[in-house]
Design an enzyme around this catalytic site. Sequence first.
Site, PDB file in Angstrom:
ATOM      1  N   GLU A 209       0.824  -1.301  -0.092  1.00 45.72           N
ATOM      2  CA  GLU A 209      -0.048  -0.154   0.050  1.00 45.72           C
ATOM      3  C   GLU A 209       1.083   1.320   0.040  1.00 45.72           C
ATOM      4  O   GLU A 209       2.109   1.074   0.449  1.00 45.72           O
ATOM      5  CB  GLU A 209      -0.745   0.145   1.380  1.00 45.72           C
ATOM      6  CG  GLU A 209      -1.666  -1.011   1.717  1.00 45.72           C
ATOM      7  CD  GLU A 209      -2.158  -0.919   3.045  1.00 45.72           C
ATOM      8  OE1 GLU A 209      -2.366  -0.047   3.776  1.00 45.72           O
ATOM      9  OE2 GLU A 209      -2.625  -2.169   3.445  1.00 45.72           O
TER      10      GLU A 209
ATOM     11  N   LYS B 246       2.525   4.629   1.505  1.00 49.69           N
ATOM     12  CA  LYS B 246       2.559   4.989   2.788  1.00 49.69           C
ATOM     13  C   LYS B 246       2.458   6.617   2.668  1.00 49.69           C
ATOM     14  O   LYS B 246       3.214   7.258   2.063  1.00 49.69           O
ATOM     15  CB  LYS B 246       4.123   4.606   3.248  1.00 49.69           C
ATOM     16  CG  LYS B 246       4.300   5.330   4.667  1.00 49.69           C
ATOM     17  CD  LYS B 246       5.438   4.598   5.260  1.00 49.69           C
ATOM     18  CE  LYS B 246       6.141   5.234   6.311  1.00 49.69           C
ATOM     19  NZ  LYS B 246       5.480   6.511   6.989  1.00 49.69           N
TER      20      LYS B 246
ATOM     21  N   ASP C  50       2.021  10.464   3.490  1.00 49.86           N
ATOM     22  CA  ASP C  50       2.771  11.155   4.376  1.00 49.86           C
ATOM     23  C   ASP C  50       1.762  12.184   5.014  1.00 49.86           C
ATOM     24  O   ASP C  50       1.686  13.339   4.408  1.00 49.86           O
ATOM     25  CB  ASP C  50       3.988  11.950   3.768  1.00 49.86           C
ATOM     26  CG  ASP C  50       4.900  12.662   4.599  1.00 49.86           C
ATOM     27  OD1 ASP C  50       4.839  12.046   5.873  1.00 49.86           O
ATOM     28  OD2 ASP C  50       5.559  13.222   4.323  1.00 49.86           O
TER      29      ASP C  50
ATOM     30  N   TYR D 195      -6.938   2.388   6.525  1.00 50.06           N
ATOM     31  CA  TYR D 195      -6.111   1.044   6.134  1.00 50.06           C
ATOM     32  C   TYR D 195      -6.166   0.112   7.343  1.00 50.06           C
ATOM     33  O   TYR D 195      -5.397  -0.710   7.012  1.00 50.06           O
ATOM     34  CB  TYR D 195      -4.819   1.406   5.921  1.00 50.06           C
ATOM     35  CG  TYR D 195      -4.002   2.276   6.662  1.00 50.06           C
ATOM     36  CD1 TYR D 195      -3.854   3.691   6.623  1.00 50.06           C
ATOM     37  CD2 TYR D 195      -3.297   1.748   7.767  1.00 50.06           C
ATOM     38  CE1 TYR D 195      -3.060   4.430   7.391  1.00 50.06           C
ATOM     39  CE2 TYR D 195      -2.692   2.474   8.800  1.00 50.06           C
ATOM     40  CZ  TYR D 195      -2.482   4.036   8.508  1.00 50.06           C
ATOM     41  OH  TYR D 195      -1.804   4.722   9.489  1.00 50.06           O
TER      42      TYR D 195
ATOM     43  N   LYS E 216      10.834   2.923   2.280  1.00 49.85           N
ATOM     44  CA  LYS E 216      10.991   4.503   2.039  1.00 49.85           C
ATOM     45  C   LYS E 216      11.503   4.889   0.672  1.00 49.85           C
ATOM     46  O   LYS E 216      12.188   4.158   0.327  1.00 49.85           O
ATOM     47  CB  LYS E 216      11.965   5.054   3.093  1.00 49.85           C
ATOM     48  CG  LYS E 216      11.116   4.797   4.630  1.00 49.85           C
ATOM     49  CD  LYS E 216      10.181   5.646   5.066  1.00 49.85           C
ATOM     50  CE  LYS E 216      11.020   7.118   5.140  1.00 49.85           C
ATOM     51  NZ  LYS E 216      10.020   7.766   6.171  1.00 49.85           N
TER      52      LYS E 216
ATOM     53  N   CYS F 249      24.951  46.776  -5.079  1.00 45.04           N
ATOM     54  CA  CYS F 249      25.290  45.298  -5.712  1.00 45.04           C
ATOM     55  C   CYS F 249      26.462  44.485  -5.156  1.00 45.04           C
ATOM     56  O   CYS F 249      27.684  45.471  -4.780  1.00 45.04           O
ATOM     57  CB  CYS F 249      25.498  45.657  -7.036  1.00 45.04           C
ATOM     58  SG  CYS F 249      26.600  44.170  -8.186  1.00 45.04           S
TER      59      CYS F 249
ATOM     60  N   CYS G 158      29.693  45.338  -7.924  1.00 49.14           N
ATOM     61  CA  CYS G 158      30.184  46.813  -8.158  1.00 49.14           C
ATOM     62  C   CYS G 158      29.934  47.620  -7.177  1.00 49.14           C
ATOM     63  O   CYS G 158      30.193  48.981  -7.149  1.00 49.14           O
ATOM     64  CB  CYS G 158      29.743  46.789  -9.574  1.00 49.14           C
ATOM     65  SG  CYS G 158      27.763  47.307  -9.570  1.00 49.14           S
TER      66      CYS G 158
ATOM     67  N   CYS H  21      20.862  45.043 -10.070  1.00 50.36           N
ATOM     68  CA  CYS H  21      21.899  45.923 -10.582  1.00 50.36           C
ATOM     69  C   CYS H  21      21.718  46.690 -11.723  1.00 50.36           C
ATOM     70  O   CYS H  21      21.697  45.751 -12.743  1.00 50.36           O
ATOM     71  CB  CYS H  21      23.185  45.107 -10.213  1.00 50.36           C
ATOM     72  SG  CYS H  21      24.637  46.371 -10.734  1.00 50.36           S
TER      73      CYS H  21
ATOM     74  N   CYS I 131      28.838  46.669 -14.418  1.00 52.35           N
ATOM     75  CA  CYS I 131      29.018  45.672 -13.342  1.00 52.35           C
ATOM     76  C   CYS I 131      29.883  44.524 -13.685  1.00 52.35           C
ATOM     77  O   CYS I 131      29.449  44.050 -14.828  1.00 52.35           O
ATOM     78  CB  CYS I 131      27.596  45.417 -12.614  1.00 52.35           C
ATOM     79  SG  CYS I 131      28.000  44.211 -11.638  1.00 52.35           S
TER      80      CYS I 131
HETATM   81  S1  IVH Z   1       0.413   0.551   8.704  1.00 54.61           S
HETATM   82  C1  IVH Z   1       0.329  -1.599  12.418  1.00 54.61           C
HETATM   83  N1  IVH Z   1      -0.120   1.807   6.486  1.00 54.61           N
HETATM   84  O1  IVH Z   1       3.259   5.743   8.506  1.00 54.61           O
HETATM   85  C2  IVH Z   1       0.066  -0.597  11.443  1.00 54.61           C
HETATM   86  N2  IVH Z   1       0.841   2.934   8.221  1.00 54.61           N
HETATM   87  O2  IVH Z   1       5.936   5.459   9.616  1.00 54.61           O
HETATM   88  C3  IVH Z   1       1.181   0.480  11.044  1.00 54.61           C
HETATM   89  N3  IVH Z   1       1.325   5.410   7.217  1.00 54.61           N
HETATM   90  O3  IVH Z   1       2.299   5.596  11.874  1.00 54.61           O
HETATM   91  C4  IVH Z   1       0.780   1.534  10.301  1.00 54.61           C
HETATM   92  N4  IVH Z   1       0.318   5.185   5.454  1.00 54.61           N
HETATM   93  O4  IVH Z   1       0.824   6.778  10.279  1.00 54.61           O
HETATM   94  C5  IVH Z   1       0.268   1.773   7.794  1.00 54.61           C
HETATM   95  N5  IVH Z   1      -0.713   2.468   4.320  1.00 54.61           N
HETATM   96  C6  IVH Z   1      -0.096   2.722   5.622  1.00 54.61           C
HETATM   97  C7  IVH Z   1       0.211   3.953   6.156  1.00 54.61           C
HETATM   98  C8  IVH Z   1       0.784   3.964   7.375  1.00 54.61           C
HETATM   99  C9  IVH Z   1       0.792   5.982   6.344  1.00 54.61           C
HETATM  100  C10 IVH Z   1       1.837   6.190   8.542  1.00 54.61           C
HETATM  101  C11 IVH Z   1       1.300   5.802   9.861  1.00 54.61           C
HETATM  102  C12 IVH Z   1       2.407   5.513  10.537  1.00 54.61           C
HETATM  103  C13 IVH Z   1       3.708   5.692   9.786  1.00 54.61           C
HETATM  104  C14 IVH Z   1       4.850   4.889  10.149  1.00 54.61           C
END
Ligand code: IVH
Length: 694
Positions: free
Chosen positions: A115, A117, A119, A241, A330, A424, A427, A442, A447
């Site tokens: 999935e 992640k 931010d 999720y 990451k 400047c 110059c 300038c 210059c």
């Molecule tokens: S699972 C046991 N799934 O990333 C479940 N986390 O760096 C643990 N996050 O604290 C989290 N998307 O805030 C999970 N699809 C995703 C996520 C996700 C974003 C965040 C979440 C977690 C942080 C960890």
Amino acid sequence: MDTKSLRSRYEELVVEINQHNYRYHTLDAPIISDAEYDKLLNELKRIEADHPDWIAPDSPTQRAGAKAADRFEKVRHPAPILSLANAFGADDARAWYERVRKLDERVASAKFVVEPKIDGLSVVLHYRDGVFVQGATRGDGEVGEDITANLRTVKTIPLHIPVSRKQEAESGLPAAYRLPPSYLVVRGEAFMPVKEFEKLNEQLAEAGEKTYLNPRNTAAGSLRQLDPALTASRPLTLLVYQIVYSEGGQIPTSQWELLEYLKALGFPVTDVAKRFDDIESAIAYTETWNTRRDELTYEADGMVIKIDDLNLAAELGFVGKDPRGATAFKFPAREVTTKLLDIRVTVGRTGVLIPNAVLEPVEINGVIVERATLHNFDYIAEKDIRVGDRVLVKRAGEVIPYVIGPVADARTGKERKYKLPQVCPVCEQPVEHFEGEVAWYCVNAACPAQLQRNIEHFVSRGSMDINGLGFKIVEKLIDTGAIRDVADIYTLTREAILEAVTKKDRKTEKEPPGKIADNLLSAIAESKKQSLSRVITALGIRGVGEVSARDLATHFGNLDALSKASADDLQQIEGIGPNIAEAIVDWFARPANQKILKKLKVIGLWPVEQEKREKREGKLSGLTFVVTGALPNFSRDDAKEFIESNGGKVTDSISKNTNYLVLGENPGSKFDKAKSLGVKIIDEDELKKLAKSF
Ligand code: IVH
């Protein structure tokens, strides 16, 4: 209507409007118009006004709640809100897999769900008997803050689950899952889509308010407002999720089914998740997102690889706050923080002053970054960037690293505000600011910094293409006074070059100075043969690149004609707008540039566009044409070429000076304009006849 049926009408409306909200905000697929929606909502509001005691907590009118006092209440989570251990790259992910496989052999045959992640900000949502009753931040994982009123304003959070019984019945889920548990606690990531973030920051900047650093920071700030009305005005959404806790009902035991289940209940769920039979395919999919991350409408800092079997994952336990059953793969970071050591100003070719950040060296995505742009002085003031600040620096794709803004919380009090330079840096002449522009300039044509840039541009590949006039030599030639403007390149003596060559750092030089000087002199002599369009490019007029230069060259044929052109004349040329026209007129009006032109003429660098001369005399001489629409045999370029080769002039826009409009199929607005100005309209055949008949 009697009270009983009014009450049931009310309950019906709550469900119906919630469904329309879901279709509109989560599915992006409304089935009624805004007006119909408003009608339903008004009916609901009328009933609520007469019967305030009926108002249901999941009524769509309850999205904007009351202000919190001066802080948020604490909420203890029903189960720990865990974090994730990180993996940087495929090998790290494999190492995670090997570790868990050694702990439990069942992992060897496990499936994996990948999935995004997101931010954003972790939020925890509580539903009792299907009604959204509480929402909290993650806090320390044990206790969070009660931000229920704010979360209610997030349109994609269902106030009632399932949003639609029908939809749930048709979801294909096993019957046992169809009724949600009487108490259900889910977790998701709240965020602001990148586009919305950019829009919001623009609005905040326009209103003179403080802008946010990035979407994450904005989402967090927006959800922690004490006034839910403010949160409501922020375009937040979320993706769910995880089920943190449940009572009184059955829930799926695999992550993949869980995502389906949450979706069926009406929660927004990612649509890029995939399930894989083995770790290698999961990693391969994950890696494809390294380069695809910008396809997502939100910022993702990685992908999460999760063991699909939730019982197995739970049995694996956790290390500290990180469950063993999942890992965060990451993406390379694009934003890092570092210290802003200094702000230095450089002078660009047009004299524009550019503030640059001198940073404590820091690695971003495999590259050590020590310098970053600060855009302009307004930017520094707007973001309140101070020397000594910890700053957030971004390097993504092809963009030059830039400072996003200060981490104000990290201030020690020793940071100092930046003062705009009065002179400047090169110059030391006073700097100037033009009405309506953010930049400072300038304006001293002599210059050395500006001259240096001008020369770099003049000798560059697309311009005069003079090999051997590198940065260091030019610097020395300017220092010794041998070059005071670009034209001086052509009167350089062998001695002057020799002096500059010997003065510059010779360690890296392989050739003897005499040879360098001779090569340079012949490159300079050779460059005198360059075409008019290259000379125009080389002059470095603001906004005039190679393409416009070519158009100007064919249009005017020589520098005399170009230098006399008015802004109006110039705008007759396709691709030359008012700003560039203005810049050209301005360039030729400056005495310093007039001097350069004189010198160029004397040394014989005065190309004429020969072709143009010959073409100019023809049957269409003195006539101005505009072409519009698709002609039967001529492409637009062919038509232009045909007219010009017969001596005619082609312009892009109709004016009273236009003699003929050559009309093709599907003409644009030019046709109407020609008619209104009484311009003669002809077709391709008539054009051809015209060229022969005179
Ligand atoms: S699972 C046991 N799934 O990333 C479940 N986390 O760096 C643990 N996050 O604290 C989290 N998307 O805030 C999970 N699809 C995703 C996520 C996700 C974003 C965040 C979440 C977690 C942080 C960890």
